[in-house]
Structure formats: C-alpha cells, structure tokens
Design a protein around this motif. Structure first.
Motif, PDB file in Angstrom:
ATOM      1  N   GLU A  60      50.663  46.255 137.129  1.00  0.00           N
ATOM      2  CA  GLU A  60      50.441  44.383 137.089  1.00  0.00           C
ATOM      3  C   GLU A  60      50.250  43.766 138.418  1.00  0.00           C
ATOM      4  O   GLU A  60      49.688  42.580 138.506  1.00  0.00           O
ATOM      5  CB  GLU A  60      51.740  43.747 136.609  1.00  0.00           C
ATOM      6  CG  GLU A  60      51.437  43.994 134.658  1.00  0.00           C
ATOM      7  CD  GLU A  60      50.386  43.833 133.988  1.00  0.00           C
ATOM      8  OE1 GLU A  60      49.209  43.179 134.474  1.00  0.00           O
ATOM      9  OE2 GLU A  60      49.930  44.693 132.972  1.00  0.00           O
ATOM     10  N   ARG A 119      48.705  48.416 132.026  1.00  0.00           N
ATOM     11  CA  ARG A 119      50.290  48.079 131.603  1.00  0.00           C
ATOM     12  C   ARG A 119      51.287  48.415 133.001  1.00  0.00           C
ATOM     13  O   ARG A 119      51.896  47.710 133.450  1.00  0.00           O
ATOM     14  CB  ARG A 119      50.797  48.783 130.332  1.00  0.00           C
ATOM     15  CG  ARG A 119      49.668  47.550 129.387  1.00  0.00           C
ATOM     16  CD  ARG A 119      50.466  47.468 127.818  1.00  0.00           C
ATOM     17  NE  ARG A 119      50.357  49.534 127.627  1.00  0.00           N
ATOM     18  CZ  ARG A 119      49.425  50.154 126.818  1.00  0.00           C
ATOM     19  NH1 ARG A 119      48.470  49.199 125.995  1.00  0.00           N
ATOM     20  NH2 ARG A 119      50.141  51.351 126.398  1.00  0.00           N
ATOM     21  N   SER A 121      58.712  42.253 133.922  1.00  0.00           N
ATOM     22  CA  SER A 121      58.901  42.698 132.696  1.00  0.00           C
ATOM     23  C   SER A 121      59.900  43.163 131.829  1.00  0.00           C
ATOM     24  O   SER A 121      60.411  42.805 130.895  1.00  0.00           O
ATOM     25  CB  SER A 121      57.506  43.910 132.866  1.00  0.00           C
ATOM     26  OG  SER A 121      57.886  44.995 131.568  1.00  0.00           O
TER      27      SER A 121
END
Length: 947
Positions: A123, A120, A4
């Motif tokens: 992951e 979120r 991310s």
C-alpha cells in the motif's frame, strides 16, 4: 502494513469489549454460564485448527519435495500455491509463484490473483514500482483485457506523484493498442480511458461564474480535444455495443458529430456486421472452440488487416495455449508478414514456453533469432533449452541438431584455413553424434538418424569447404559400419562425393565395395560401375568390373530362385491342405445323404457334428489379434455367417431338460422342419453377439433387455449346442438397419462379469475380405498408452487421474476375454498437445502401489504373415487338426516328450500388443533348414519304440 496491523488490533479490542459486555449482561440476568464449557469449546477449536495446520504443512512439504524432483509438474505448482495462500505464508507464496512463472506462462486467473495479493501487501508509495514490474511481466504472457484494465486502474492510484498522469496515459495507450481491437472486451478499456480523461477535465474546468484565464482555457481546450479524439478512435473500430458509444458521443459533443466521424462509424458498423456471426458462434461454442476460432482467423486473413489478424490470433491462443499448431500458424504469419523484431521474438518465446515438447516451435525460434540478428550467446542458450525440453520422438532431436549445425555453419568464414567458428562447428558435430548415441538411444532405443544424415552433412562440409577429403572418407567409413553398407543409395551418395571432390581411384574402390555389399538393388550399382569404367577405365579395369558384376549377380539370382522356390512350395502345401479339407467335406456330405432316412435324432446329431467340423476348420484360420489400437484381444476374422449358426435354434426355442430324451427328439424334429424353409433373415439389420458366459440364464431375454433401447427388435437368436446348453453367442435382428449403429455402441458392455462383443453380421462366404476389427499400425498422437496399472483400477479412477491434463474423449481398459484386467489402458485426449503434456506429467507416477509407464500410443506394425491366406513363416509348426467334436478335455497327447517344442520366453507387453507364442503341435517337426515336415504313422511308431 503498520496501519493495517493497527486496524486489526483495534478491531480485536472492540470484539473483546463486546464479548465482555455480553457476559456482564448475562450475569445480570441471572444466566450464569456453566463452569468450564467455554474453555472446553475453545480447546476443541484449537485442537482442530492445529491438526489442520499440521496436515496442510505436511502436504506443503510433500509438494515442495515433488517439485524438487520434477520442476515441470504444472498441477503440483498450482496445488502448492493454493495451500500456501490458504495458510497465509506470504513469503513462501511469493517464491512459489515466482518459480512457477519462470517455468510456465501463467493464466489470466493466476496472474490476477497474484496481482491483487501484491497490491494489498504494498500500500505504501515506495513499493509501487515492484507492482508495476509484476504487471509488465503479466502482460507479456497473454493478451488479456482484464489484466490491462487492472494495470491501468492501479496506475491511477499513483497519478498524484510527479509524472503520474503521463504514466497513466502511457499505460492506457499501450492497453488500447494491445486489446483495444478485442471485439467483445475492448470497449471496457476505451471507456475506462475516457472516464479517466473526464476526471482530468473536471479538475481543469473553472468554477461556475469565474472567467477562466488564458492558460486555463488552453488546458480546457486540450483536454476536450483528447476526449474528442478518444471517441473518434473508438467509433472507428468495430466493437460490440458501439451504438451506445455513438449515442453517448452525440450527447456529450456540443457541436454534434463530424461527417468524417460518421463515415468512419458506419464503416465500422459494416465490419461489425460481417464479424457478428463469428462472434456469436464463439459465444455459443463449447471450449476449446478451435474450429470457430479457425474460421474467424481465415476470415481476418482474407480481410488483410494485420492488427485485426494479430488480435484474433491472440484471442485464440489465450484459450488454446497448449495447441502447437496454432502457435506455429501465428509465428509463421509474424515471420512472413509483420517482421517486427520485438513482436516476432516475444511470440516465439511464448510459443516454446507454452508447448516446450514441440520441436518445430524451437526450430522456428532459432531461425527467427538468427534472422533478426540475435547475439550468438542468446542463440546457444535457446538451443540448450530446446535439448532439455523433452521431445517425444528421437527424430525431433536429429532435426533440432540439424537446425543448430546449419546456424553454426553459416557463421564460419571458410576462406580462412582455421578459425574459432570452424572449430566450434566441428566440436558441435562431434557432440551431436555423442548425444545421439548416448542420450537419445538410451531414452528411445534408437538414434533417430539411421541414415546418418548428420554425418553425411559433415562429410560434405569437410570435402567442399575445408578441402579435407580424407576426413570425409573417414566419416563415410563410419557411416557404412552402422548397417548402411547393404543399401545401394548410400553407396551411390559416397560415390557422388568421391566423384565431385575425390579422384577416380577412390571412385572405383567405392563402386567395387558397393557391388560386393549391396543387397537391395545390386543391378543398379553394377550398371553404375560399368558406366564408370566405360568413361574412365582401361581394358583391364573393364574386364575386372564385368567379372565382379557377373559373379555377384549370379549369386544374387541363385538366392532369389531359392527363395521363390521355397515360397512356391509353401503355397502348394497350403493349396493341398485346402483341397484335402474340401474333399473331406464333400465325403461327409455324401455320407449324410446316404443316411438321410435314418432317425431324426441321429440326423440332427450328424448336422451338429458337421457344424462343429466346419467351425473347427474355420477357426484354424483365426489368428488372435488385438482390436484397433490394441485395447482388447479378439478374433479379427471371426466367422459371423448367420446361416451357419442360426440354424441351431429357432427364435424363441428353449431347450428341454437334458434328461427328457423324447422331448429332445421332438425339438430336433421341429428344427428339421424349420430348416426345410429358408428363414427370413436380414444381415443388414442384424448384429452378431459373442463372448457371453455359457452359464447365462435365459440368454434370449437377457439379450432382448440389453438391446431394446437400440430400436424395435424383430427376433433374438441365441445359439445352443446339441445338449441344449448355451454356446455363448447369438444374433439380434432389428426391424430396421438404422438400429445397427446404436447396437454396435454397446460393444464391450459388461454382462455378468464378461465384456460382450458386438459386431456387424456379415456372411464371410460372400465377403471374405471383411474384417470386424481393424488393426491400427500408425502412431496416435492424441492417445496415450498406460501400462503397469493396478488390476483394481477402474475407469472412473483413471479418468480422475487423467482429467487434469486435458479433455478426455475416451478411456479403454484392456481386459482378457473373461473380463479380467491386464493392467493396461488407452486414454484418448482432445488433441496431441494434451496427450503430450499427459505423457510428460504422468510417466513414472505412482498409482496405488504401482509405478505406471505412459507413452504416446504407437502400435507395432502388423506381421503380414498373420493374415489368413498368407504364407506362414518357415519355422512355424503346422496347425493341429482335431476331430469333428474338437479336442476333449480327457484327450491324451501321444507325442513323445523328445518332440515337445520348448515354449519361448514369456510374452512381453508392448505398446498396443502382446507377443504371442507359437504352440507346439504333434503333426510336424522342424528340420535343420527350418522347414516343417509332416510325420507319417511309421515315423511315430519308430519314435515311440525308440523311447
């Protein structure tokens, strides 16, 4: 997290390159950016963002400090979570949510928000177990289909791991068991389950053209059976839009629908038809929908399906989680019908977490724990939590202690002379008495146990089970010293204990003490003593008993005779005063008849004097009491007889200027003519208006404007004085009585800075017992009383403060008759649960610079002596009678200073009332016996000369 972060960096690089390219194109086209403009704009944005961050951080610190003081501030928790999420403080956000979930069950919205954030953030595969644990915790607070669906869909993401498919199926099975019967939302869980199995089916089907192996055929058949079973299970349950599910099954099944499935489907359709109207009523109803849910619960209870009863209770509580009565009904049903340990105890735990202020729920929880064999440590922990829950009445603590002591007593084996359990029981009894004396009395001003029930139970246990009658006697001696020695029933309880476990000597002593101390029913105690001596005593004992009882009863009878004589004297004095007033009225009427031929103006003035005299006579009997639950000070017994006031001014009459004496005489003559004819008045269609300003211009027009929305007005009758000045009250008569209820709704409306009083128009001569306003003396659990408010606080500001604690039905700011605020208010909520929650959260909070006090509305009992016609207390001075024109402003008091009564201490504001001081008068003094004695002229002369 690394992936991310890399993605974000790549995106930022792309944006920077794009900005650079745009700048190059601008340079090539000749549009050079102004020097310093971009830098200044960026600096301004950075300054604004830094200021916002500082403000948010300061607010976060304030909320955290407030929670450190009061951890049970629900709204403070919610605000802190919102700010931390806005700031992106992930670690602090997680801790804040965890703290809140430890104290309160979270709503469906808060859980879903938390779960999505955690999904979120986690992951990677190793962190999925933490999310599973969070889902497990979320499903325990309330039965929410959306949370179960989110749980199942999240688990699908881990189906590739070992045992992943079985885990997904397990979660789906739990989901359909928990919420599959939910008539409006259960269908989406079933469909998601079938969709998952269809995906599995597509993976086991062989490619077209290839013959499957035996193993593949078995897998395919097993998967098809699973989907068939899901269709059949769903079609047997009444759910909304189940016709579409049946059509889908018909299309999907290669061999059609079996007869048994069709039969179950039709049966479910019939059940759906019965429930459809109930579901529709829930859809159109406004929250909290309690009445609609209660009808639904009653229907399911008659049907008798335990699973359906459970799901409708859960649906009700999901929307009404702060209603203690609903939790009590649900837990009672589980205790008496299902009796499943895990389900029962979890429901009791959820009940006390949602409504911790309700003693009955804690008591039921303790009984359920004992009933299902919970260990002693668990029961003790729950009891300690109950003591810290913040009950709203002192008696609640008595009951919860009784429940705990009963539990401890049932653990003791009394066949042993001494045991650990017995010592624990005695220690708990001692601790309960200390707790009542210190904690409860300090908070409520009373112990909640005036009859010492806990000590009575302890004494009986010592006498019956422990054979320790001496300890029981010590306990009863302590009971009697707490103000119970004057009650006959307490002595008889003590006597029965001695009779059962003691000896005749102590029985006789108890009865002799009872005869000497009892003041409520001495005859009954005396009869018990004489009966005892008939059975047990000697002649000497009998003689002593007779002598004591006769002496005591003679003394009691003398006291009663004195009290009766005193009351008779007071009644006779009141009657004589009434006769005197009536004779005075008759004499004045006779004088008016003699002067009937005099001038019109003089006749009119005499009638005004007579009216004023009648008003003064009546107003003497008008004690000031606050209206209803104490929200306003007004006159309970206000005279509203229309004939008395209505004759002062005919409808439409406007007074002439004060200087025009001839015009006044003409107006008076017109009034005399109109008085000769009975006005066509109807009290049933009229209202009485009072407390208006004397300076009100054109009162008739003003009143007509105020009440024209209530219905057609027949006439408006403002009342004027003999000088043509408005007297602040009048009447409004409508064409129809149906307009009166609408007019009464305008009571307390502000008219030029003063609250206008609107009351029914009733002839008190015909209805002497009629009361305009009723005085509520019972506790109002759905209403809170607030004191200490700033005088500048408005109704809108108070509503803004209170609306976060529940649905507000009404707000009343308490004011003086002039309209000035008292700093008090009453706020009525939809139910007692919301009011209790508001007390817990608002008591002690600051409004402006003031610290307010909040309590459940509990007006004090009304003193019966304040009612008209009742006897006045003996220490109250007689009322002063003024002349026909009342007491003028320049009237001097000729009472010597030595006779002036000192006013009592300042009145103290209480919940619903204000203590009134008794005014001093010049017409009587109080003698040593507390009786009022009228003074004659010679008495006054003597006192004046002595001074």
């Amino acid at each position: 997290m690394a992936a991310s972060s890399n993605a974000e960096q790549t995106q930022l690089q792309d944006m920077e390159e794009e900005d650079a390219g745009m700048e190059e194109r601008d340079m090539e086209s000749g549009d050079e950016p102004e020097e310093g403009m971009g830098e200044e704009h960026a600096d301004e944005e950075e300054d604004d963002s830094s200021e916002d961050e500082k403000e948010n951080e300061a607010e976060i610190q304030r909320l955290e400090e407030q929670l450190s003081i009061n951890a049970f501030d629900y709204n403070c928790h919610v605000d802190l979570i919102k700010l931390l999420k806005q700031e992106g403080e992930l670690s602090r956000l997680r801790k804040a949510r965890q703290k809140m979930s430890e104290l309160f069950p979270l709503t469906e919205e808060i859980w879903l928000d938390w779960l999505k954030d955690e999904i979120r953030l986690t992951e990677e595969e190793p962190n999925r177990e933490k999310v599973y644990e969070l889902f497990e915790k979320a499903t325990k607070d309330y039965i929410c289909p959306d949370i179960w669906l989110e749980y199942a869909q999240y688990s699908i993401g881990g189906m590739g791991s070992p045992g992943g498919i079985d885990k997904v199926r397990s979660i789906f099975e739990r989901a359909v068991t928990a919420v599959g019967l939910h008539m409006t939302k259960g269908q989406m869980v079933w469909e998601a389950y079938r969709e998952f199995e269809n995906v599995i089916l597509s993976t086991v089907q062989p490619p077209p053209g290839r013959i499957p192996s035996r193993e593949e055929q078995d897998l395919l058949k097993t998967q098809l059976d699973r989907i068939h079973t899901l269709f059949r299970r769903q079609l047997a349950i009444p759910l909304m839009d189940m016709e579409a599910t049946y059509a889908e099954y018909e299309e999907w099944s290669e061999h059609g629908v079996a007869e048994t499935v069709i039969h179950q489907y039709k049966k479910a359709l019939q059940q759906l038809a019965k429930c459809k109207s109930l579901e529709e009523s829930l859809i159109v109803a406004e929250p909290p929908k309690l009445a609609e849910y209660q009808s639904y619960i009653d229907f399911e209870l008659k049907e008798g399906d335990p699973a359906r009863i459970q799901i409708i209770f859960e649906r009700t509580l999901a929307e009404n989680c702060l209603v203690p009565d609903m939790w009590a009904k649900y837990t009672t049903y589980l205790d008496r019908q299902l009796k499943i340990k895990d389900l029962v105890l979890s429901s009791h735990e959820r009940a006390v977490r949602n409504c911790p202020w309700t003693m009955g729920l804690w008591k039921s929880y303790l009984l359920a724990l004992e009933r299902h064999g919970a260990d002693h440590h668990t029961v003790s922990d729950v009891f300690e939590k109950a003591l810290n829950a913040g009950f709203i009445q002192a008696t609640d603590y008595v009951e919860i202690w009784q429940a705990h002591l009963d539990y401890l007593r049932r653990r003791v084996d009394f066949s042993k002379e001494s045991s650990k359990e017995l010592e624990e029981l005695r220690g708990a009894f001692s601790r309960s008495l200390d707790y009542m004396k210190q904690d409860v009395e300090e908070r409520f001003g009373e112990s909640g146990d005036p009859s010492c029930i806990i000590m009575q139970i302890w004494a009986r246990i010592e006498a019956l089970h422990c054979k320790n009658i001496q300890k029981a006697r010590e306990l009863w001696d302590s009971i009697m010293t707490k103000g119970n020695a004057k009650y006959a029933n307490m002595w008889l309880e003590y006597y029965n204990l001695e009779r059962s476990y003691g000896d005749p000597v102590h029985c006789r002593k108890a009865l002799h003490r009872a005869v000497q101390c009892t003041s409520d029913y001495p005859e009954h105690v005396s009869e018990v003593l004489l009966t005892f001596e008939r059975v047990e005593g000697s002649l000497e004992d009998w003689d002593v008993a007779v002598q004591k009882t006769e002496t005591r009863l003679n003394r009691i009878n003398e006291q009663r005779a004195k009290v009766a004589e005193k009351e008779a004297n007071l009644a006779r004095q009141e009657e004589e005063k009434g006769d005197q007033r009536r004779r005075t009225k008759v004499d004045k009427k006779a004088q008016r008849k003699v002067q009937k031929g005099s001038r019109v103006g003089e006749k009119r003035k005499a009638e005004q004097d007579d009216y004023q005299d009648e008003w003064n006579d009546n107003s003497e009997q008008v004690p000031k009491k606050h209206r209803g639950n104490g929200d306003q000070t007004t006159e309970d017994y206000m005279e509203t007889e229309t004939g008395l006031f209505g004759r002062n001014a005919r409808p439409g009459y406007k007074p002439p200027p004060p200087g025009n004496k001839r015009a006044q005489q003409g107006a008076a003559a017109g009034e005399q003519q109109s008085d000769d004819k009975q006005e066509l008045r109807n009290d049933n269609s009229s209202v009485f208006i009072s407390n208006l300003a004397y300076t009100l211009k054109e009162p008739e027009a003003k009143l007509r404007t105020q009440f024209e929305t209530c219905g057609p007005i027949k006439q408006v009758r403002p009342v004027f004085g003999n000088k043509g000045t408005f007297k602040g009250y009048g009447y409004v008569q409508f064409e129809s009585p149906v307009s009166v209820p609408e007019a009464l709704k305008l009571d307390r409306r502000e008219v030029e800075g003063r609250p206008m009083f609107v009351s029914p128009c009733v002839d008190k001569n015909k209805n002497p017992d009629f009361k305009v306003f009723k005085y509520n003396t019972s506790i109002e659990k759905q209403k809170i009383f607030i004191s200490g408010l700033p005088f500048t606080c408005t109704k809108e500001q108070l509503e803004e403060i209170c609306k976060s604690h529940g649905t507000i039905k009404d707000i009343r700011l308490v004011t003086y008759r002039s309209g000035k605020p008292k700093g008090l208010a009453y706020v009525e909520f939809a139910d007692e649960a919301q009011a209790s929650q508001a007390v817990l959260k608002m008591d002690g909070m600051n409004v402006g610079d003031n610290k307010i006090c909040v309590a459940i509305s509990n007006p004090p009992r009304r003193n019966m002596m304040d009612k008209p016609g009742s006897n006045r207390p003996t220490d109250m001075m007689p009322r002063q009678v003024f002349g026909s024109r009342g007491r003028g402003r320049t009237q001097l008091s000729l009472l010597p200073r030595s006779l002036h009564r000192q006013s009592g201490p300042g009145s103290k504001v209480e919940n619903g009332t204000a203590a009134e001081q008794v005014p001093a008068t010049a017409s009587a003094v109080v003698n040593a016996a507390g009786e009022t004695k009228p003074l004659s002229n010679s008495d006054f002369a003597r006192m004046l000369l002595s001074k």
